[in-house]
Design an enzyme around this catalytic site. Structure first.
Site, PDB file in Angstrom:
ATOM      1  N   GLU A 295      22.151  73.372  15.552  1.00 33.67           N
ATOM      2  CA  GLU A 295      23.054  73.668  16.682  1.00 33.67           C
ATOM      3  C   GLU A 295      22.425  73.287  18.008  1.00 33.67           C
ATOM      4  O   GLU A 295      23.113  72.934  18.958  1.00 33.67           O
ATOM      5  CB  GLU A 295      23.438  75.160  16.699  1.00 33.67           C
ATOM      6  CG  GLU A 295      24.704  75.433  15.918  1.00 33.67           C
ATOM      7  CD  GLU A 295      25.301  76.821  16.161  1.00 33.67           C
ATOM      8  OE1 GLU A 295      24.749  77.611  16.950  1.00 33.67           O
ATOM      9  OE2 GLU A 295      26.319  77.115  15.529  1.00 33.67           O
ATOM     10  N   HIS A 324      11.724  71.159  -8.876  1.00 32.43           N
ATOM     11  CA  HIS A 324      12.460  70.806 -10.097  1.00 32.43           C
ATOM     12  C   HIS A 324      13.896  70.428  -9.774  1.00 32.43           C
ATOM     13  O   HIS A 324      14.764  70.467 -10.634  1.00 32.43           O
ATOM     14  CB  HIS A 324      12.406  71.987 -11.078  1.00 32.43           C
ATOM     15  CG  HIS A 324      10.993  72.393 -11.368  1.00 32.43           C
ATOM     16  ND1 HIS A 324      10.246  71.838 -12.376  1.00 32.43           N
ATOM     17  CD2 HIS A 324      10.165  73.261 -10.722  1.00 32.43           C
ATOM     18  CE1 HIS A 324       9.024  72.356 -12.364  1.00 32.43           C
ATOM     19  NE2 HIS A 324       8.954  73.223 -11.365  1.00 32.43           N
ATOM     20  N   LYS A 438      36.666  76.610  15.933  1.00 33.84           N
ATOM     21  CA  LYS A 438      37.029  78.004  16.233  1.00 33.84           C
ATOM     22  C   LYS A 438      38.460  78.054  16.755  1.00 33.84           C
ATOM     23  O   LYS A 438      39.263  78.895  16.369  1.00 33.84           O
ATOM     24  CB  LYS A 438      36.093  78.609  17.291  1.00 33.84           C
ATOM     25  CG  LYS A 438      34.739  79.053  16.767  1.00 33.84           C
ATOM     26  CD  LYS A 438      33.977  79.871  17.829  1.00 33.84           C
ATOM     27  CE  LYS A 438      32.635  80.378  17.323  1.00 33.84           C
ATOM     28  NZ  LYS A 438      31.883  81.181  18.266  1.00 33.84           N
TER      29      LYS A 438
HETATM   30  O1  PA5 Z   1      23.851  80.448  18.021  1.00 35.85           O
HETATM   31  C1  PA5 Z   1      24.988  80.649  18.392  1.00 35.85           C
HETATM   32  O2  PA5 Z   1      25.299  80.733  19.608  1.00 35.85           O
HETATM   33  C2  PA5 Z   1      26.116  80.831  17.390  1.00 35.85           C
HETATM   34  O3  PA5 Z   1      25.662  80.612  16.095  1.00 35.85           O
HETATM   35  C3  PA5 Z   1      26.699  82.235  17.482  1.00 35.85           C
HETATM   36  O4  PA5 Z   1      25.667  83.159  17.229  1.00 35.85           O
HETATM   37  C4  PA5 Z   1      27.827  82.431  16.477  1.00 35.85           C
HETATM   38  O5  PA5 Z   1      28.832  81.466  16.650  1.00 35.85           O
HETATM   39  C5  PA5 Z   1      28.424  83.820  16.609  1.00 35.85           C
HETATM   40  O6  PA5 Z   1      28.885  84.022  17.920  1.00 35.85           O
HETATM   41  P1  PA5 Z   1      29.144  85.456  18.491  1.00 35.85           P
HETATM   42  O7  PA5 Z   1      27.851  86.195  18.516  1.00 35.85           O
HETATM   43  O8  PA5 Z   1      29.703  85.235  19.850  1.00 35.85           O
HETATM   44  O9  PA5 Z   1      30.132  86.121  17.572  1.00 35.85           O
END
Ligand code: PA5
Length: 469
Positions: A295, A324, A438
């Site tokens: 990310e 394996h 989303k």
């Molecule tokens: O690292 C990030 O920002 C994302 O993975 C969020 O943690 C994830 O989308 C969940 O978002 P939120 O905490 O707003 O529900």
């Protein structure tokens, strides 16, 4: 350096070991040093001017105070703690629990140091349904920690609404208020609004700290503290690591070396980065790393707005299990990967291997040895084998898997991510590409305001029969 400090070993990426075609020469290391040192300086400047809130987490005295106070309040009063969250709001919790508490923690009361812990980071109805069936008459003894920075993430919101309804219907409003703790933004967002309106206990996702950088905040520390993990030691480890990753001497800075080596190999066409712990307990840290790396570093645009479509692909593997399964590919397939092993010197247990029967004397070499000896021998053997095929390998060495060492590991990898982002000239702190999915979900689930998108998605809802076999 203390014995309990983690160490990074990177000789097996050098040209001396895997040759000049695939290894890094002394001259190239010199260039990487010149390229990375100014970037370390920049990152230090950002930290010192308060622009990197995740770097301040281990130094924030309020966080452990409030986490421990709430943890102490519920620890002995409940049998089960359920974390509802996804992505950065769940992966750190899972990683800490599986690394620092025993494998049978949830099943064996003798091995449990607190309530059972369940972390749900999906909306699979079979999984959740089976859990709810099990929960049935245990509902009264269960605390739910709903974790969402934004409060609008559909998966977490859905889990929360299911649990809210269940608690209200089965146990009534006072129980609902007592049994739900919301971890969210301090001032704003859907979950904060709910918590304020309904009088829920709350914890905070600190300002400016993105989900994947939040494990050392309330997000990851609360479930850890409730389950008996020494969170002060985690934070102490991170503080100790701060000095090492701030060093502007490239060769003293493990985060800088990780960043530079990854950057170098990306330019050389090795764009897959495998993290392979030789420890089941650490396997979920490879999962945590995968999100952090993917990310943060997978981006369309660079900082000047040019289209670059950059980002190494993180892969998780487990030693010895994946020897394996994956190692055939890793050795003989394209030389497009770099390997980061996680190796543990002293496991919490070690188990001697018994004598073979008369009919299998060829197994005699194992007896008198231990399981840890076999596991670590296989790590060395796999690395040796990869090196024969000129595959670059690094290792993070853990003296022991304990909170102090994991605090170091988390903080080192977060800083390595920041530095790699700088070398790639991208912003590692946003995730714009996650948004479209989303929003399309909102449209498909009839959320007002997403009608136009719902129209655009129509053609994708029904499969085209011409292409369905
Ligand atoms: O690292 C990030 O920002 C994302 O993975 C969020 O943690 C994830 O989308 C969940 O978002 P939120 O905490 O707003 O529900």
């Amino acid at each position: 350096m203390a014995e309990s400090d983690i160490r990074l070993y990177y000789k097996n990426v050098s040209a001396d070991i895997i040759g000049e075609n695939h290894g890094i020469t002394k001259q190239q290391f010199k260039q990487l040093d010149e390229l990375t040192s100014p970037v370390i300086f920049e990152l230090n400047e950002e930290k010192n001017s308060g622009e990197l809130p995740y770097r301040d987490l281990p130094f924030n005295k309020e966080i452990p105070k409030r986490v421990k106070a709430l943890a102490a309040n519920i620890r002995d009063k409940c049998e089960n703690l359920v974390v509802l969250g996804i992505g950065g709001s769940a992966l750190g919790n899972i990683a800490l629990q599986s690394a620092l508490n025993s494998y049978m923690y949830n099943l064996d009361d003798k091995q449990r140091k607190g309530p059972r812990l369940f972390v749900f980071d999906n909306v699979d109805p079979d999984q959740f349904g089976s859990f709810l069936d099990w929960l049935d008459d245990r509902l009264e003894n269960t605390i739910f920690n709903v974790v969402s920075k934004s409060g609008r993430t559909a998966e977490t919101a859905a889990q929360f609404l299911i649990i809210r309804q269940l608690l209200l219907d089965r146990l009534g409003e006072p129980a609902y208020k007592k049994q739900v703790i919301a971890t969210t933004d301090r001032n704003k967002g859907t979950l904060r609004n709910i918590a304020s309106a309904e009088g829920l206990a709350t914890l905070e996702v600190p300002d400016g700290v993105g989900g994947r950088f939040s494990v050392l905040s309330d997000v990851g520390l609360f479930s850890a503290a409730v389950c008996g993990i020494e969170i002060d030691q985690l934070l102490e480890g991170a503080r100790q690591m701060d000095a090492r990753i701030s060093s502007e001497d490239f060769y003293e800075n493990p985060a800088a070396i990780i960043a530079a080596i990854n950057y170098h190999y990306y330019q050389q066409g090795k764009r897959y980065s495998v993290m392979m712990p030789y420890s089941n307990g650490l396997y979920n840290f490879a999962d945590w790393y995968r999100q952090l790396w993917a990310e943060s570093l997978g981006k369309t645009y660079d900082l000047q707005g040019s289209e670059v479509h950059i980002g190494p692909t993180p892969i998780k593997a487990l030693g010895t299990t994946d020897q394996h399964s994956q190692v055939q590919l890793y050795r003989e397939g394209p030389n497009d990967k770099i390997f980061m092993f996680l190796q543990v010197k002293n496991f919490k247990h070690d188990i001697p291997i018994g004598q073979p029967p008369q009919s299998a004397k060829e197994l005699g070499y194992l007896s008198g040895k231990t399981m840890a000896q076999l596991l670590n021998s296989e790590k060395v053997a796999t690395e040796y084998a990869l090196i024969q095929d000129k595959r670059p390998c690094m290792t993070v060495l853990f003296e022991k898997v304990e909170p102090y060492a994991l605090g170091q590991f988390i903080y080192m990898y977060e800083a390595a991510t920041s530095l790699t982002g700088k070398l790639f000239n991208i912003n590692p702190y946003d995730q714009p590409a996650v948004e479209l999915g989303k929003e399309a979900t909102f449209a498909l689930m009839d959320r007002p305001g997403f009608e136009e998108m719902a129209q655009n998605i129509q053609p994708f809802i029904k499969p085209d029969k011409d292409y369905l076999v």
